[in-house]
Design an enzyme around this catalytic site. Structure first.
Site, PDB file in Angstrom:
ATOM      1  N   THR A 193      54.620  10.150  31.547  1.00  0.00           N
ATOM      2  CA  THR A 193      53.339   9.448  31.668  1.00  0.00           C
ATOM      3  C   THR A 193      53.614   7.968  31.882  1.00  0.00           C
ATOM      4  O   THR A 193      54.694   7.480  31.554  1.00  0.00           O
ATOM      5  CB  THR A 193      52.482   9.635  30.383  1.00  0.00           C
ATOM      6  OG1 THR A 193      51.263   8.909  30.509  1.00  0.00           O
ATOM      7  CG2 THR A 193      53.177   9.151  29.134  1.00  0.00           C
ATOM      8  N   ASP A 234      47.028  15.567  31.348  1.00  0.00           N
ATOM      9  CA  ASP A 234      45.960  15.018  32.188  1.00  0.00           C
ATOM     10  C   ASP A 234      44.689  15.078  31.353  1.00  0.00           C
ATOM     11  O   ASP A 234      44.310  16.141  30.868  1.00  0.00           O
ATOM     12  CB  ASP A 234      45.817  15.829  33.478  1.00  0.00           C
ATOM     13  CG  ASP A 234      45.034  15.039  34.519  1.00  0.00           C
ATOM     14  OD1 ASP A 234      45.290  13.829  34.661  1.00  0.00           O
ATOM     15  OD2 ASP A 234      44.151  15.616  35.180  1.00  0.00           O
ATOM     16  N   HIS A 264      40.813  15.283  21.336  1.00  0.00           N
ATOM     17  CA  HIS A 264      41.134  16.242  22.393  1.00  0.00           C
ATOM     18  C   HIS A 264      42.646  16.454  22.476  1.00  0.00           C
ATOM     19  O   HIS A 264      43.121  17.573  22.548  1.00  0.00           O
ATOM     20  CB  HIS A 264      40.572  15.706  23.718  1.00  0.00           C
ATOM     21  CG  HIS A 264      40.934  14.268  24.006  1.00  0.00           C
ATOM     22  ND1 HIS A 264      40.766  13.272  23.069  1.00  0.00           N
ATOM     23  CD2 HIS A 264      41.492  13.667  25.089  1.00  0.00           C
ATOM     24  CE1 HIS A 264      41.172  12.112  23.586  1.00  0.00           C
ATOM     25  NE2 HIS A 264      41.631  12.338  24.805  1.00  0.00           N
TER      26      HIS A 264
HETATM   27  P1  IMP Z   1      45.199  10.326  32.697  1.00  0.00           P
HETATM   28  O1  IMP Z   1      45.284  11.603  31.952  1.00  0.00           O
HETATM   29  O2  IMP Z   1      46.394   9.469  32.402  1.00  0.00           O
HETATM   30  O3  IMP Z   1      44.910  10.510  34.156  1.00  0.00           O
HETATM   31  O4  IMP Z   1      44.020   9.519  32.013  1.00  0.00           O
HETATM   32  C1  IMP Z   1      42.736   9.510  32.482  1.00  0.00           C
HETATM   33  C2  IMP Z   1      41.978   8.334  31.948  1.00  0.00           C
HETATM   34  O5  IMP Z   1      41.352   8.713  30.744  1.00  0.00           O
HETATM   35  C3  IMP Z   1      42.808   7.092  31.675  1.00  0.00           C
HETATM   36  O6  IMP Z   1      42.114   5.963  32.099  1.00  0.00           O
HETATM   37  C4  IMP Z   1      42.941   7.068  30.182  1.00  0.00           C
HETATM   38  O7  IMP Z   1      42.985   5.768  29.685  1.00  0.00           O
HETATM   39  C5  IMP Z   1      41.685   7.812  29.738  1.00  0.00           C
HETATM   40  N1  IMP Z   1      42.022   8.558  28.535  1.00  0.00           N
HETATM   41  C6  IMP Z   1      42.792   9.657  28.427  1.00  0.00           C
HETATM   42  N2  IMP Z   1      42.943   9.999  27.140  1.00  0.00           N
HETATM   43  C7  IMP Z   1      42.263   9.084  26.429  1.00  0.00           C
HETATM   44  C8  IMP Z   1      42.096   8.878  25.032  1.00  0.00           C
HETATM   45  O8  IMP Z   1      42.623   9.582  24.176  1.00  0.00           O
HETATM   46  N3  IMP Z   1      41.349   7.824  24.700  1.00  0.00           N
HETATM   47  C9  IMP Z   1      40.763   6.986  25.609  1.00  0.00           C
HETATM   48  N4  IMP Z   1      40.903   7.111  26.902  1.00  0.00           N
HETATM   49  C10 IMP Z   1      41.660   8.163  27.322  1.00  0.00           C
END
Ligand code: IMP
Length: 186
Positions: free
Chosen positions: A7, A65, A167
Site C-alpha cells: 500500500t 481496497d 471495516h
Molecule cells: P484505497 O483503499 O487506498 O484505495 O483507499 C480509498 C480511500 O478511502 C482513500 O482515500 C483512503 O484514505 C480512504 N479510506 C480507506 N480506509 C479508510 C479508513 O479506515 N479511514 C478513513 N479513510 C479511509
C-alpha cells in the site's frame, strides 16, 4: 511469519501491525504500485491487483481496497474514494451533504491475502454516519467525518478502538478465521 502490506498508505500499515501483533505475524510495509481496474466491485479490484503482484514474483502479502459509501450520495465516493479524497477531500464531501438529513454511510474494506501459495479474499463493513463537521486528528482519510457510534469520529478514537469496530478490523477478523481454518496460523 512475515507478510508484506502492499500500500502507499502508512495509516493502513499501522492498523495491520496492531491487529496482527498478537498472532506473531510481522507486517512489512512495501510500496509497490499496481493497477486498480475500473469496476464498482472492491473484490474484483483486489483479485486483479493480486494477479499482477504475483506475476511480478511477490508472494506472502496483503492488499487492501477500501472505500466510503454514502447512502444519500447513492454510494459515492465508493470505489472512487481515493480520487475523491485527493480532489474534493473531507470538506468537499461535507459540502455535498449540506442540508441532507439522511447521513447514513458505511466503510467497506476488502483484504486480499496471498499466503503460502493460497489466496484469501474477505470484506469487512462498518456502518455509521457522516458528521456535520470535521473532528479529530487520529487516523487518516475520511476518519474525521465518519462516526460509528454517533458520538465520536474515527479520528477521535485510539487505533485499538478503531480496529475493534472498523471495516478493516472486521475484515481482519474474517481473515484470521480463514487463516485458522486453513491451519496457516495457530
Ligand atoms: P484505497 O483503499 O487506498 O484505495 O483507499 C480509498 C480511500 O478511502 C482513500 O482515500 C483512503 O484514505 C480512504 N479510506 C480507506 N480506509 C479508510 C479508513 O479506515 N479511514 C478513513 N479513510 C479511509
Amino acid at each position: 511469519m512475515k507478510l508484506k502490506v502492499i500500500t502507499s498508505n502508512p495509516g493502513k500499515v499501522a492498523e495491520y501491525r496492531r491487529s496482527f501483533s498478537d498472532l506473531g505475524i510481522e507486517m512489512e510495509h512495501l510500496r509497490l504500485p499496481y493497477d486498480e481496474v475500473q469496476t464498482s466491485d472492491l473484490e474484483e479490484v483486489v483479485d486483479k491487483g493480486m494477479d499482477e503482484i504475483v506475476a511480478k514474483g511477490v508472494r506472502n502479502f496483503i492488499v487492501d481496497d477500501s472505500g466510503l459509501f454514502v447512502d444519500a450520495l447513492k454510494g459515492f465516493p465508493g470505489v472512487w474514494s481515493a480520487y475523491a479524497q485527493k480532489t474534493i477531500g473531507n470538506k468537499g464531501v461535507l459540502k455535498l451533504m449540506e442540508g441532507v438529513k439522511d447521513r447514513g454511510a458505511e466503510f467497506r474494506c476488502c483484504i486480499g491475502c496471498d499466503i503460502e501459495g493460497q489466496r484469501i479474499i474477505v470484506t469487512g463493513v462498518c456502518k455509521g454516519s457522516i458528521t456535520k463537521a470535521e473532528s479529530g486528528s487520529e487516523g487518516f482519510g475520511f476518519d474525521p467525518i465518519f462516526t460509528h457510534d454517533g458520538k465520536r469520529t474515527f479520528a477521535e478514537i485510539p487505533i485499538e478502538e478503531k480496529n475493534e469496530v472498523s471495516h478493516r478490523g472486521n475484515a481482519v477478523k474474517l481473515l484470521i478465521e480463514e487463516l485458522k481454518k486453513k491451519g496457516l496460523v495457530g
